[in-house]
Design an enzyme around this catalytic site. Structure first.
Site, PDB file in Angstrom:
ATOM      1  N   HIS A 161      38.598  70.932  39.295  1.00 30.98           N
ATOM      2  CA  HIS A 161      37.123  71.015  39.008  1.00 30.98           C
ATOM      3  C   HIS A 161      36.806  71.290  37.793  1.00 30.98           C
ATOM      4  CE1 HIS A 161      33.276  71.738  39.882  1.00 30.98           C
ATOM      5  NE2 HIS A 161      33.150  72.931  39.827  1.00 30.98           N
ATOM      6  N   HIS A 204      33.354  71.380  34.578  1.00 27.80           N
ATOM      7  CA  HIS A 204      31.843  71.070  34.262  1.00 27.80           C
ATOM      8  C   HIS A 204      31.943  69.936  33.117  1.00 27.80           C
ATOM      9  CE1 HIS A 204      29.874  74.445  36.744  1.00 27.80           C
ATOM     10  NE2 HIS A 204      30.792  73.828  37.533  1.00 27.80           N
ATOM     11  N   ASP A 211      41.242  50.812  35.666  1.00 25.91           N
ATOM     12  CA  ASP A 211      42.592  51.226  35.783  1.00 25.91           C
ATOM     13  C   ASP A 211      42.845  52.691  36.594  1.00 25.91           C
ATOM     14  OD1 ASP A 211      43.857  49.582  33.904  1.00 25.91           O
ATOM     15  OD2 ASP A 211      43.432  50.525  32.043  1.00 25.91           O
ATOM     16  N   HIS A 262      25.917  68.948  39.832  1.00 28.34           N
ATOM     17  CA  HIS A 262      26.984  69.866  39.655  1.00 28.34           C
ATOM     18  C   HIS A 262      28.111  69.425  38.833  1.00 28.34           C
ATOM     19  CE1 HIS A 262      29.609  73.393  41.896  1.00 28.34           C
ATOM     20  NE2 HIS A 262      30.005  73.168  40.523  1.00 28.34           N
ATOM     21  N   TYR A 290      53.026  48.768  36.006  1.00 28.91           N
ATOM     22  CA  TYR A 290      52.703  49.700  34.723  1.00 28.91           C
ATOM     23  C   TYR A 290      53.762  50.898  35.029  1.00 28.91           C
ATOM     24  CZ  TYR A 290      50.216  52.771  31.682  1.00 28.91           C
ATOM     25  OH  TYR A 290      49.804  53.780  30.649  1.00 28.91           O
TER      26      TYR A 290
END
Lengths: 242, 242, 242, 242
Positions: B94, B96, B119, B168, B226
Site C-alpha cells: 500500500h 500513496h 501487460d 485514498h 514472457y
C-alpha cells in the site's frame, strides 16, 4: 552554544535540500530553544554542499545575532514572527518547492482532495492575502510573517502545519526543525497530487469532513493510533531528537 | 520466527521506498505464511532509513501481535481482510504514490490505454466506492479492505493485481511481498502514462480487448511465453525467493 | 594556458549535466578571460562522463582555436557574439533543458508569476524573434547570438541573465561560467513553476512590479542584503572562484 | 562467441535502465553482427540488477537460439524484422518510456516543435497504424515489426531513428546498440518537451522546414559539423565501440 540545536537545524536544512525542495542556495530551516529564547537558522546564501553545523547562526527573538560569523537567512524576520506568534512551534522551514510554489503563485489554497492531505492537514492548506504596498515598502520579511499569522487566525498550528504565502511559497512548522522540514516534504507531495487530481477531474471537490477527520485524528492528537508510543515518546520523536 | 519472510517483507518495504512510491513513514508492505496463518508487516510510523528486518511485526489473521516489540502498521486490518478474502495472494503493498494516488483522489478507475497497462492488468484498474459514514465510524481499516474486496467481485486476483481506494490510494498484491511491490511500481507507471495520454488525447478510449488480452496473456497464465521457465520456476520467482 | 579557467569551465559543464539540464552530449558552458580576450568552451559532441578539464578548447573572440585538440562546441559563435555584445558577462551556458525548452518551443516569454522568478529575473524572461530565412542560410550560430542581443536591447544583463531562443532553448550568462550555469538552473525551475502556475490558474497574471522589484533588489544590486558580504566579496563568489 | 558484441548489448541494456526508460524487467536492446548474421539480445524477464553480459542471448535472423541458456526477449521477432528490413541499422532498443509511451498510447505522431527534436529526427516521429485482428492472432511480435517497417516506408533510417508503435511504445535504432539506446533517450526527451509545448501553446505548429533541416544537417550527414571527426571516426563512435 546550542550545539545540539545547531546540529539539528543543520541536518534539517540538508534534509530540505536532499528532498529536492530547495536548489542552489534557496530555502531555509530554523529551530528554537524556548527556554533561552534563541533561534538557530541557516546563514544566508550559502550553498548546501558547503554548509556545516558550525555555520548555523544564533539570533534572539528580536533578530540580533548572538553567535555566528555569517549573516542569518534574509527570511529570519519571517521565522521570528512565527516563533513569537504561533504558540508551541519548535521549528520552521521555508522553500520555493515546485508544486507548493506553483499553488502559491496561482494564489490558491490547496483543497483537501484525499487522505494523503488529510493525514497532514485538517483541511485546505491556507494561503495568505497578497501584501499591501506599505508592507512591501516596510519591514517586508516581518510583514510576510504577519500575513502568515493572519492566515492562521482561529486555526490550530498542530492541525495546519503550514501556510502558502501568496505569489511566493510555503512556510511550514512543527515541534522541531526536523518536523518542520517533514511537513514541507508532505506539503509538496500534497500539492503535487492535488494538481494532478484537478487535471484528471476538473470538477473534483474536497473529501467529506468525516473521512478527513478520521485520517487526521488517527495520526494526530489524543486518540491517535498511528506510529509507536513508548514512555510517552514516539519513535519519530526519538529520531528527531537524535 | 519467520526469519526468511521477515527479511522478504523488510526488503519489499525498502523497495517501495527506493522506487519513490513512499516518502517519510508512508506506505507499507506485508507477506503471509499460509501454513502458519501468520502475516509479517512493517511497524507503524518508522522511517525507512532506520527500518530493519528484526522490526517487522508478526500478527495472526485476527490482528493479534504474535511477535515484535513495535505496533504493526495502522493499515494492518486492511491487509488482513485481503489475505482472508482474496484467495491465493501472498503479499500486499500500500502506498500513496503520486499518480495512482491522484487517480484515487479523482475517484476514477484507470482505463487501459495501452500495452504497458495490458501487460499488468487485464482491464481498467478498479476503484472502490466511497466509504459510507458507518464504515468511517466503525472499524475503518477493515472496512477499507472490505471495499476493496467488493471492487474485486467477480474478478481474478491474478488478472487484477490491485485496486484504487477512492479518495485514498492504491493497494496491490501478488504471490509474495516482492511481487506486490512490483505491482505497485507497475501501477504507478500505468497511472502516470494514462494521465499523460489523456493530456495528449482527451478523447482517447481504451485499447481493443484483443490487443489487451494478447499482451496480458503472453505474460501471464498457462500460455505465457514472457520470462524464463526452468524446472517449473521462473527466474523472477527465484529472485523473489532469495 | 588558462588552467584555472579551464577547470572552472569544465566544472560548470559538469554542473549543467549533474543538474539534469543536459543529456547525452547536449548543452555547453563557457567562460572568458577578459584581459587576454580568450574564451574557454566545451568541445563539441563529447559525452559528459568522459569530459576532462584538459579537453576544454580555447578560442579567441573571432572563433579561432588557440589551444585544444578537439573542435569547440558548434554553438561557439553564439557564445562569442554574447561576449562581444553583452558588456560585463564572464560566462555563458546553453542547454535544451525540459521546461525552459518547452517555453522556447511554444515561442513564449515566461511571465513573472512569483518571487522565485523575481529573485532571479527583473521581469518576464525575454524570447527572441524567430530567425529569418537569410539568417538560417548564413552564419546560423552567430545569427542566433545576434537575435539574443536584439532581445536584450535596452535591458540590463544583470537584471535579465538569460534569454529563450525561439523554437530552440535557453542561453544564460553571469559573472562566471559557474554563475551562468546557476542561472540556467534557476531559469529551469522558474519555467517549470510558471507552467504549473498556468495549469492551476489559467488566468494568472504577473505579480505586481513592486513585489517583483523588492525581491530582485534584496538579492541583487547595491542595496542587496541577501547572502554574505566580506571584504567586498560574497561567499558565493569565493565558491565560484575555487 | 561475440563477446564484444555481448558486452556492448549488455551495457546498452543497462543504459536503458539507468536512463529511467525501463523499470522492472521492461525494455530491451539488441545489436547485430552483420557478417555473421547473428543478433545479440537481452534475455526475457530478467531484472536489470542481476543482468550480466554472459546472459545475453545470441539468435540468428530466423530467431533460432545459437547460444545462451536463457530465453531471448519476447520482442525478439520484432527486432529481427527490423534488422532484415531496415538496411544499415546495427542496434535496436525498445522501451515503454513514460512520454514516448504516452504519445504512442494517444496514437499520435510527435510534431517537430523545436530544434531539440530537429537535432535527432528530420520531421515528425512516425507512428504505426493499429494492428489488425489477424496480425494480433498471428505472429504478433513479427507483425509489430512489419507495422514499423510500413511506417518507415520511403523514409531514411538515419533521418528517422525510431517509430512509435500505436498503443504500445517506441522502438529506436542506430549504428549500434549504444546508439539505439541514445536515440531512445533523445526520443523520450523530445516526447516530453512536445507534450509540455502543447500545454503552453495548444495551437503550436511544427517549426519551419528550413530551421528543422539546418539543425538536423549540422549534426548528421556529409555536411555535419557537430562533434569530433578524426580519421573518419567520431569520438562518439569510438566511445560506442569501446
Amino acid at each position: 552554544m546550542l550545539e545540539k540545536l545547531k546540529a539539528q537545524v543543520y541536518e534539517a536544512n540538508l534534509a530540505l535540500y536532499n528532498a529536492g525542495l530547495a536548489i542552489l542556495t534557496w530555502g531555509n530551516a530554523s529551530g528554537i530553544d524556548h527556554e533561552k529564547g534563541l533561534v538557530v537558522i541557516k546563514p544566508s546564501g550559502v550553498v548546501y554542499e558547503e554548509l556545516s553545523a558550525e555555520q548555523m547562526v544564533v539570533v534572539d527573538l528580536d533578530g540580533e545575532v548572538v553567535e555566528g560569523g555569517l549573516q542569518p537567512s534574509s527570511d529570519t524576520p519571517t521565522h521570528l514572527v512565527l516563533y513569537r506568534e504561533l504558540d508551541g512551534i519548535g521549528g520552521v522551514a521555508h522553500s520555493h518547492s515546485t508544486y507548493a510554489g506553483a499553488w502559491a503563485q496561482a494564489c490558491r489554497s490547496i483543497p483537501c482532495y484525499g487522505t494523503t492531505h488529510a493525514d497532514c492537514f485538517r483541511g485546505a492548506v491556507p494561503i495568505t492575502e497578497q501584501l499591501m504596498p506599505k508592507a512591501l515598502e516596510g519591514d517586508y520579511e516581518a510583514e510576510t510573517g504577519k500575513a502568515i499569522v493572519r492566515a492562521m487566525e482561529g486555526m490550530d498550528v498542530g492541525e495546519f502545519t503550514g501556510v502558502l504565502v501568496a505569489n511566493h511559497g510555503p512556510f511550514t512548522w512543527g515541534a522541531s526543525a526536523y518536523e518542520a522540514v517533514d511537513n514541507s516534504i508532505a506539503l509538496e507531495q500534497i500539492a503535487r497530487m492535488a494538481a494532478l487530481t484537478e487535471g484528471l477531474s476538473p470538477m473534483a471537490g474536497p473529501i467529506n469532513s468525516q473521512l478527513r477527520d478520521k485520517h487526521f485524528l488517527r495520526k494526530h492528537g489524543d486518540g491517535a493510533y498511528y506510529g509507536q508510543v513508548r514512555e510517552g515518546e514516539s519513535i519519530r520523536d526519538e529520531h528527531q531528537g537524535r
